[in-house]
Design a protein around this motif. Sequence first.
Motif, PDB file in Angstrom:
ATOM      1  N   SER A 287       0.825  -1.208   0.000  1.00 29.42           N
ATOM      2  CA  SER A 287       0.000   0.000   0.000  1.00 29.42           C
ATOM      3  C   SER A 287       0.857   1.254   0.000  1.00 29.42           C
ATOM      4  O   SER A 287       0.493   2.260  -0.618  1.00 29.42           O
ATOM      5  CB  SER A 287      -0.930   0.000   1.218  1.00 29.42           C
ATOM      6  N   GLY A 288       2.003   1.218   0.692  1.00 30.25           N
ATOM      7  CA  GLY A 288       2.907   2.369   0.688  1.00 30.25           C
ATOM      8  C   GLY A 288       3.432   2.671  -0.704  1.00 30.25           C
ATOM      9  O   GLY A 288       3.450   3.839  -1.137  1.00 30.25           O
ATOM     10  N   PHE A 289       3.850   1.634  -1.426  1.00 31.45           N
ATOM     11  CA  PHE A 289       4.327   1.845  -2.800  1.00 31.45           C
ATOM     12  C   PHE A 289       3.192   2.264  -3.729  1.00 31.45           C
ATOM     13  O   PHE A 289       3.402   3.034  -4.669  1.00 31.45           O
ATOM     14  CB  PHE A 289       4.989   0.573  -3.336  1.00 31.45           C
ATOM     15  N   ALA A 290       1.982   1.758  -3.472  1.00 28.96           N
ATOM     16  CA  ALA A 290       0.848   2.105  -4.336  1.00 28.96           C
ATOM     17  C   ALA A 290       0.571   3.602  -4.341  1.00 28.96           C
ATOM     18  O   ALA A 290       0.036   4.131  -5.324  1.00 28.96           O
ATOM     19  CB  ALA A 290      -0.398   1.345  -3.894  1.00 28.96           C
ATOM     20  N   GLN A 291       0.953   4.307  -3.256  1.00 34.51           N
ATOM     21  CA  GLN A 291       0.712   5.755  -3.193  1.00 34.51           C
ATOM     22  C   GLN A 291       1.503   6.512  -4.262  1.00 34.51           C
ATOM     23  O   GLN A 291       1.153   7.634  -4.632  1.00 34.51           O
ATOM     24  CB  GLN A 291       1.078   6.302  -1.804  1.00 34.51           C
ATOM     25  N   LEU A 292       2.568   5.906  -4.790  1.00 35.19           N
ATOM     26  CA  LEU A 292       3.369   6.548  -5.842  1.00 35.19           C
ATOM     27  C   LEU A 292       2.764   6.378  -7.232  1.00 35.19           C
ATOM     28  O   LEU A 292       3.058   7.159  -8.144  1.00 35.19           O
ATOM     29  CB  LEU A 292       4.783   5.961  -5.860  1.00 35.19           C
ATOM     30  N   ALA A 293       1.933   5.358  -7.402  1.00 35.54           N
ATOM     31  CA  ALA A 293       1.591   4.909  -8.751  1.00 35.54           C
ATOM     32  C   ALA A 293       0.817   5.941  -9.566  1.00 35.54           C
ATOM     33  O   ALA A 293       1.142   6.191 -10.744  1.00 35.54           O
ATOM     34  CB  ALA A 293       0.808   3.603  -8.667  1.00 35.54           C
ATOM     35  N   LEU A 294      -0.222   6.534  -9.007  1.00 31.20           N
ATOM     36  CA  LEU A 294      -1.058   7.443  -9.810  1.00 31.20           C
ATOM     37  C   LEU A 294      -0.335   8.743 -10.159  1.00 31.20           C
ATOM     38  O   LEU A 294      -0.438   9.210 -11.306  1.00 31.20           O
ATOM     39  CB  LEU A 294      -2.373   7.705  -9.094  1.00 31.20           C
ATOM     40  N   PRO A 295       0.421   9.379  -9.243  1.00 31.84           N
ATOM     41  CA  PRO A 295       1.222  10.530  -9.675  1.00 31.84           C
ATOM     42  C   PRO A 295       2.216  10.185 -10.791  1.00 31.84           C
ATOM     43  O   PRO A 295       2.415  10.978 -11.722  1.00 31.84           O
ATOM     44  CB  PRO A 295       1.948  10.956  -8.392  1.00 31.84           C
ATOM     45  N   VAL A 296       2.833   8.997 -10.722  1.00 30.37           N
ATOM     46  CA  VAL A 296       3.763   8.585 -11.780  1.00 30.37           C
ATOM     47  C   VAL A 296       3.019   8.373 -13.092  1.00 30.37           C
ATOM     48  O   VAL A 296       3.479   8.785 -14.166  1.00 30.37           O
ATOM     49  CB  VAL A 296       4.520   7.305 -11.366  1.00 30.37           C
ATOM     50  N   LEU A 297       1.861   7.739 -13.029  1.00 27.67           N
ATOM     51  CA  LEU A 297       1.064   7.508 -14.233  1.00 27.67           C
ATOM     52  C   LEU A 297       0.671   8.837 -14.884  1.00 27.67           C
ATOM     53  O   LEU A 297       0.748   8.992 -16.119  1.00 27.67           O
ATOM     54  CB  LEU A 297      -0.179   6.703 -13.862  1.00 27.67           C
ATOM     55  N   LEU A 298       0.265   9.810 -14.075  1.00 22.82           N
ATOM     56  CA  LEU A 298      -0.058  11.131 -14.605  1.00 22.82           C
ATOM     57  C   LEU A 298       1.165  11.782 -15.248  1.00 22.82           C
ATOM     58  O   LEU A 298       1.066  12.409 -16.303  1.00 22.82           O
ATOM     59  CB  LEU A 298      -0.602  12.030 -13.499  1.00 22.82           C
ATOM     60  N   ALA A 299       2.320  11.635 -14.599  1.00 26.21           N
ATOM     61  CA  ALA A 299       3.543  12.229 -15.148  1.00 26.21           C
ATOM     62  C   ALA A 299       3.867  11.668 -16.529  1.00 26.21           C
ATOM     63  O   ALA A 299       4.333  12.387 -17.421  1.00 26.21           O
ATOM     64  CB  ALA A 299       4.706  11.991 -14.193  1.00 26.21           C
ATOM     65  N   LEU A 300       3.603  10.380 -16.725  1.00 28.63           N
ATOM     66  CA  LEU A 300       3.931   9.742 -17.994  1.00 28.63           C
ATOM     67  C   LEU A 300       2.981  10.133 -19.120  1.00 28.63           C
ATOM     68  O   LEU A 300       3.366  10.143 -20.287  1.00 28.63           O
ATOM     69  CB  LEU A 300       3.922   8.217 -17.826  1.00 28.63           C
ATOM     70  N   TYR A 301       1.712  10.472 -18.770  1.00 31.34           N
ATOM     71  CA  TYR A 301       0.709  10.630 -19.824  1.00 31.34           C
ATOM     72  C   TYR A 301      -0.035  11.970 -19.820  1.00 31.34           C
ATOM     73  O   TYR A 301      -0.789  12.248 -20.753  1.00 31.34           O
ATOM     74  CB  TYR A 301      -0.312   9.490 -19.741  1.00 31.34           C
ATOM     75  N   TRP A 302       0.131  12.816 -18.810  1.00 34.44           N
ATOM     76  CA  TRP A 302      -0.601  14.076 -18.758  1.00 34.44           C
ATOM     77  C   TRP A 302       0.370  15.246 -18.890  1.00 34.44           C
ATOM     78  O   TRP A 302       1.189  15.487 -18.007  1.00 34.44           O
ATOM     79  CB  TRP A 302      -1.381  14.170 -17.434  1.00 34.44           C
ATOM     80  N   ARG A 303       0.284  15.973 -19.966  1.00 34.89           N
ATOM     81  CA  ARG A 303       1.231  17.051 -20.236  1.00 34.89           C
ATOM     82  C   ARG A 303       1.142  18.185 -19.216  1.00 34.89           C
ATOM     83  O   ARG A 303       2.115  18.884 -18.973  1.00 34.89           O
ATOM     84  CB  ARG A 303       0.975  17.640 -21.632  1.00 34.89           C
ATOM     85  N   SER A 304      -0.012  18.392 -18.613  1.00 33.07           N
ATOM     86  CA  SER A 304      -0.216  19.564 -17.758  1.00 33.07           C
ATOM     87  C   SER A 304       0.239  19.371 -16.316  1.00 33.07           C
ATOM     88  O   SER A 304       0.143  20.301 -15.520  1.00 33.07           O
ATOM     89  CB  SER A 304      -1.698  19.959 -17.766  1.00 33.07           C
TER      90      SER A 304
ATOM     91  N   ALA B 135      -7.314   2.194   4.000  1.00 35.66           N
ATOM     92  CA  ALA B 135      -6.622   3.483   3.945  1.00 35.66           C
ATOM     93  C   ALA B 135      -5.694   3.568   2.744  1.00 35.66           C
ATOM     94  O   ALA B 135      -5.440   4.657   2.217  1.00 35.66           O
ATOM     95  CB  ALA B 135      -5.840   3.705   5.241  1.00 35.66           C
ATOM     96  N   GLY B 136      -5.181   2.422   2.291  1.00 33.38           N
ATOM     97  CA  GLY B 136      -4.305   2.426   1.124  1.00 33.38           C
ATOM     98  C   GLY B 136      -4.992   2.933  -0.125  1.00 33.38           C
ATOM     99  O   GLY B 136      -4.452   3.769  -0.859  1.00 33.38           O
ATOM    100  N   ILE B 137      -6.211   2.453  -0.383  1.00 36.85           N
ATOM    101  CA  ILE B 137      -6.931   2.880  -1.588  1.00 36.85           C
ATOM    102  C   ILE B 137      -7.411   4.324  -1.432  1.00 36.85           C
ATOM    103  O   ILE B 137      -7.407   5.101  -2.395  1.00 36.85           O
ATOM    104  CB  ILE B 137      -8.116   1.928  -1.888  1.00 36.85           C
ATOM    105  N   VAL B 138      -7.804   4.722  -0.222  1.00 35.04           N
ATOM    106  CA  VAL B 138      -8.218   6.110   0.017  1.00 35.04           C
ATOM    107  C   VAL B 138      -7.034   7.052  -0.192  1.00 35.04           C
ATOM    108  O   VAL B 138      -7.166   8.124  -0.799  1.00 35.04           O
ATOM    109  CB  VAL B 138      -8.810   6.267   1.431  1.00 35.04           C
ATOM    110  N   GLY B 139      -5.849   6.646   0.281  1.00 37.56           N
ATOM    111  CA  GLY B 139      -4.650   7.464   0.084  1.00 37.56           C
ATOM    112  C   GLY B 139      -4.312   7.642  -1.383  1.00 37.56           C
ATOM    113  O   GLY B 139      -3.906   8.732  -1.814  1.00 37.56           O
TER     114      GLY B 139
END
Length: 492
Positions: A403-420, A455-459
């Motif tokens: 769950s701790g590592f999962a908190q990084l995933a969505l910001p990284v995914l946005l960085a790879l695919y969202w220009r803004s 709490a992991g998914i909420v985070g």
Amino acid sequence: MNAVTIQLSIIVGYLLLALAVGLVAYRLTDRTAEDFYLASRTLGTVVLLFTTFATLLSAFTFFAGPNVAYAQGPEWILVMGLMDGIIFAILWYVIGYKQWLLGQRYGYVTLGEMLGDRFGSPYLRGLVAGVSLLWLFPYVMLQQVGAGTALEALTEGAISYAAGAGLITAFMILYVVAAGMRGIAWTDTLQGVFMLVTTWVALLWVLSAVGGPGAATEALASNPDTAGFLSLGSDYYTVNWILSTAITIGFGVAMFPQVNQRFFAAGSKTVLKRTFALWPVLCVLLFVPSFMLGAWAAGLAVAVPEGANVLPLVLAEYTPTWFAALVIAGAMAAMMSSSDSMLLSGSSYFTRDLYRPFVERDLSDRREDLIARGGVVLFATAAFLGSLLRPAGLFELGEAAFSGFAQLALPVLLALYWRSITRAGITAGILASQGFYLSSLFLAVVPGSYAGWTAGIVGMGLGLVVTVAVSLVTSPAAEERRAIYFDRLGAD
């Protein structure tokens, strides 16, 4: 020859074989950081598939998973065996392929390097490395706790918990320091095949001893305490819990340093496509037998003392001494193949993302190679000392790390695919989600569950919202290189 001697001979013999493979690889390893960390980006399909497979199949798989199935029923297979296999395979393509393209173009070795270059920030690079090392530490400890408890149970106390944990730590240090990624990938392939074969043989052997799968299932159904194991849904396996756990584990796996770095190590685009396609198949092939052994054991009246692991006890009950030792050697292989990669990746994150940017910028390849090997020794020793305190159970340690590592995933995914996305946005998103999840673990005022959602998914959701919101109200920093993730990257 007594039983303990047979058990120790088999386990130590297997560890020595793994060490020998690593030493052979050492003779073929270039003394460069890229070869030490990524085997010069040359891994083929079979090796990449099995090194990723073996890297993830840890004490969490062989001990924590069967323990959960023993206590709560076999629906755990849905989470780890099926849902996570599919979720991670998708992420392997969505995140992994983009990372591989960027690694080919710009020579990135770590996730922190890739993000730090895009956002022009050594501090973001250091933040990603620091967060990763924070969650890597308990997961390395998990392997040592698992090894110590397994050997102690298998030998009925002849090998103490501390000696078992120390044994696996010593072997890990020896061949990781010597061999680097190339040796680890080779030994992981050996260990992955070995684990797969021995687990299925163990399942068939136990079922043969109890009269087949029908008899084992009937024993579950006739036991009032386990009759509910044969139907979907329970107070433990709620829909919210299953989805929360599957998502946090699947996304957490993609951010594990030892897995994430393998996205950079593939030899070609074709290698990546083949491996992620085969991944769910391997997950089902391993998780089904190991978790079903745990579930069936609950109906077979196998006595499992508080805090003990069910798998070694089932094997001791229904298989010969030598075979039980062989399967535990396979489990030790699983722990080693996770820990060795974690130590290597942890060393690379420390050396490249913390030491190099903030301590010694003009670091030669040779000196970085030496510092990286020294970092392996320090990290493994610190984790071993921590494991002696037995800070939590195997499942609790593993769940916290995923769950701790999962908190990084969505910001990284946005960085790879969202220009803004902006530097301020991704930094705020990481800090918010990590702060929230850590608070849920250590502060009573922050709940660990929200209407059944962990709490992991909420985070993760909080991190996503904060990253997007802050990015929308801030401007890109002058040092940001916004185009590099979207330029034509090419393929093979």
